[in-house]
Enzyme design. Structure first.
Site, PDB file in Angstrom:
ATOM      1  CG  ASP A 109      -3.476   8.964   3.825  1.00  0.00           C
ATOM      2  OD1 ASP A 109      -3.413   9.599   4.786  1.00  0.00           O
ATOM      3  OD2 ASP A 109      -2.668   7.811   3.648  1.00  0.00           O
ATOM      4  CG  HIS A 145      -2.780   2.518   2.296  1.00  0.00           C
ATOM      5  ND1 HIS A 145      -2.951   3.672   1.464  1.00  0.00           N
ATOM      6  CD2 HIS A 145      -2.888   1.470   1.399  1.00  0.00           C
ATOM      7  CE1 HIS A 145      -2.758   3.583   0.427  1.00  0.00           C
ATOM      8  NE2 HIS A 145      -2.818   2.389   0.156  1.00  0.00           N
ATOM      9  CG  HIS A 156      -5.664   7.660  -0.745  1.00  0.00           C
ATOM     10  ND1 HIS A 156      -4.618   8.537  -0.698  1.00  0.00           N
ATOM     11  CD2 HIS A 156      -5.129   6.726   0.028  1.00  0.00           C
ATOM     12  CE1 HIS A 156      -3.616   7.968   0.165  1.00  0.00           C
ATOM     13  NE2 HIS A 156      -3.785   6.666   0.583  1.00  0.00           N
ATOM     14  CG  ASP A 171       0.139   4.989   6.886  1.00  0.00           C
ATOM     15  OD1 ASP A 171      -0.571   3.999   6.023  1.00  0.00           O
ATOM     16  OD2 ASP A 171       0.169   6.210   6.718  1.00  0.00           O
ATOM     17  CG  HIS A 172      -4.129   5.576   7.791  1.00  0.00           C
ATOM     18  ND1 HIS A 172      -4.408   7.059   7.984  1.00  0.00           N
ATOM     19  CD2 HIS A 172      -3.247   5.857   6.801  1.00  0.00           C
ATOM     20  CE1 HIS A 172      -3.941   7.867   7.494  1.00  0.00           C
ATOM     21  NE2 HIS A 172      -3.141   6.857   6.653  1.00  0.00           N
ATOM     22  CG  HIS A 202      -0.657  11.392   7.166  1.00  0.00           C
ATOM     23  ND1 HIS A 202      -0.200  11.143   5.861  1.00  0.00           N
ATOM     24  CD2 HIS A 202      -1.275  10.123   7.485  1.00  0.00           C
ATOM     25  CE1 HIS A 202      -0.209  10.025   5.222  1.00  0.00           C
ATOM     26  NE2 HIS A 202      -0.847   9.142   6.360  1.00  0.00           N
ATOM     27  CG  HIS A 226      -7.177   4.949   3.788  1.00  0.00           C
ATOM     28  ND1 HIS A 226      -6.864   5.967   4.598  1.00  0.00           N
ATOM     29  CD2 HIS A 226      -5.643   4.493   3.230  1.00  0.00           C
ATOM     30  CE1 HIS A 226      -5.477   6.405   4.623  1.00  0.00           C
ATOM     31  NE2 HIS A 226      -4.933   5.551   3.840  1.00  0.00           N
TER      32      HIS A 226
END
EC number: 3.1.26.11
Length: 301
Positions: A204, A65, A141, A67-68, A262, A63
């Site tokens: 997530d 976001h 999510h 941090d990914h 994570h 996805h």
């Protein structure tokens, strides 16, 4: 020599810490490398882990976001700078196409490598190769998110005592494997199914059907455990799992090796995630991931 292992490049969640980089995970699968969720700083972590751009064949983003995915820009530019001699395939949620394009073309650079975009729009197979099938499943999510599952085709394990009983030796062993029968003896009579290995990557998400489907019978499950159990309400509200929830998923799915990762920066003792996973009843191999950890895929039974 074939190698099947997970190389952990980063284990932080929303923000990196002094000891944890943003997410990043490389799955080495024989001669192929699949990079999952390259967060900020992934290119440098690859250098520290001895992972070259040439090692990459696929990139899978769960996805969009930061941090990914913020590391995509640097990784893609490094792939082109190093003139990787093979095509790279990228998978990511179709709803995030604009984010992928912004990251892919974040700055000026010379494109020298073919990067094929294969976005994910629904549950199902993304790629079928002789070595594996790659599937995606929708997760739960605040933004659209998918988990990934890699399944090796089942093979056959030859049984020496049965081969000997039928007088099958030498080149004839190869012939019966290739042709399915030899002199009236069927392959099933002298062999058994060797189940292919299975790997699952779940980031997530709240608990949902997709989590369980991805984890089922996995040899190696990499799963987020952002929160400890005492913060379960917070986890659910923000679309995440706790250590205990992740462990129960693994327990019920028959997972052989569980990798928790994570982690929220709010916790100072990462080993508490492992303690809560054991308290939840998971009895298999357990790794509380640290940056640059290497985890081998469990050997076939």
């Amino acid at each position: 020599m074939s190698v099947r292992e997970l190389v952990v490049l980063g284990t932080a969640s929303q923000v990196p810490t002094r000891h944890r980089n943003h997410n990043g995970y490389l799955l080495r699968w024989d001669g192929e490398g699949i990079l999952f969720d390259p967060g900020e700083g992934t290119q440098r972590q690859m250098l520290r882990a001895g992972v070259a751009a040439h090692d990459l064949n696929r990139i899978c983003v769960t996805h969009f976001h930061g941090d990914h995915s913020l590391g995509l820009a640097g990784v893609i530019q490094r792939i082109n700078l190093d003139r990787v001699p093979h095509e790279i395939t990228a998978h990511y949620p179709r709803s995030g196409q604009r984010f992928f394009e912004r990251l892919r073309y974040a700055t000026a650079y010379r494109e020298t490598v073919a990067l094929t975009e294969v976005p994910v729009a629904a549950d199902g197979p993304l790629a079928v190769t002789p070595a594996y099938t790659l599937d995606a499943r929708r997760l739960s999510h605040p933004v659209e998110s998918y988990g990934y599952r890699l399944t090796e085709p089942d093979g056959r394990r030859m049984l020496p005592e049965r081969l000997a009983a039928h007088g099958i030796t030498g080149p004839d062993v190869g012939r019966i494997q290739r042709d399915g029968s030899l002199g009236g003896v069927a392959l099933d009579e002298v062999s058994e199914v060797r189940r292919g290995q299975r790997f699952a990557f779940v980031m997530d998400t709240r608990l949902c059907e997709g989590v369980h489907a991805l984890a089922e019978d996995s040899d190696l499950l990499v799963i987020e455990s952002t929160f400890l159990d005492e913060d379960e309400t917070l986890a659910t509200d923000h679309g995440h799992l706790t250590a205990g929830q992740a462990a129960r998923v693994a327990r019920d799915a028959g997972v052989r090796h569980l990798v928790l990762t994570h982690f929220s920066q709010r916790y100072s003792d990462p080993e508490e995630f492992g303690r809560q996973a054991r308290a939840a009843g998971y009895a298999g191999e357990l790794t509380v991931a640290r940056d640059l950890t290497r985890v081998p895929v469990p050997k076939r039974r």
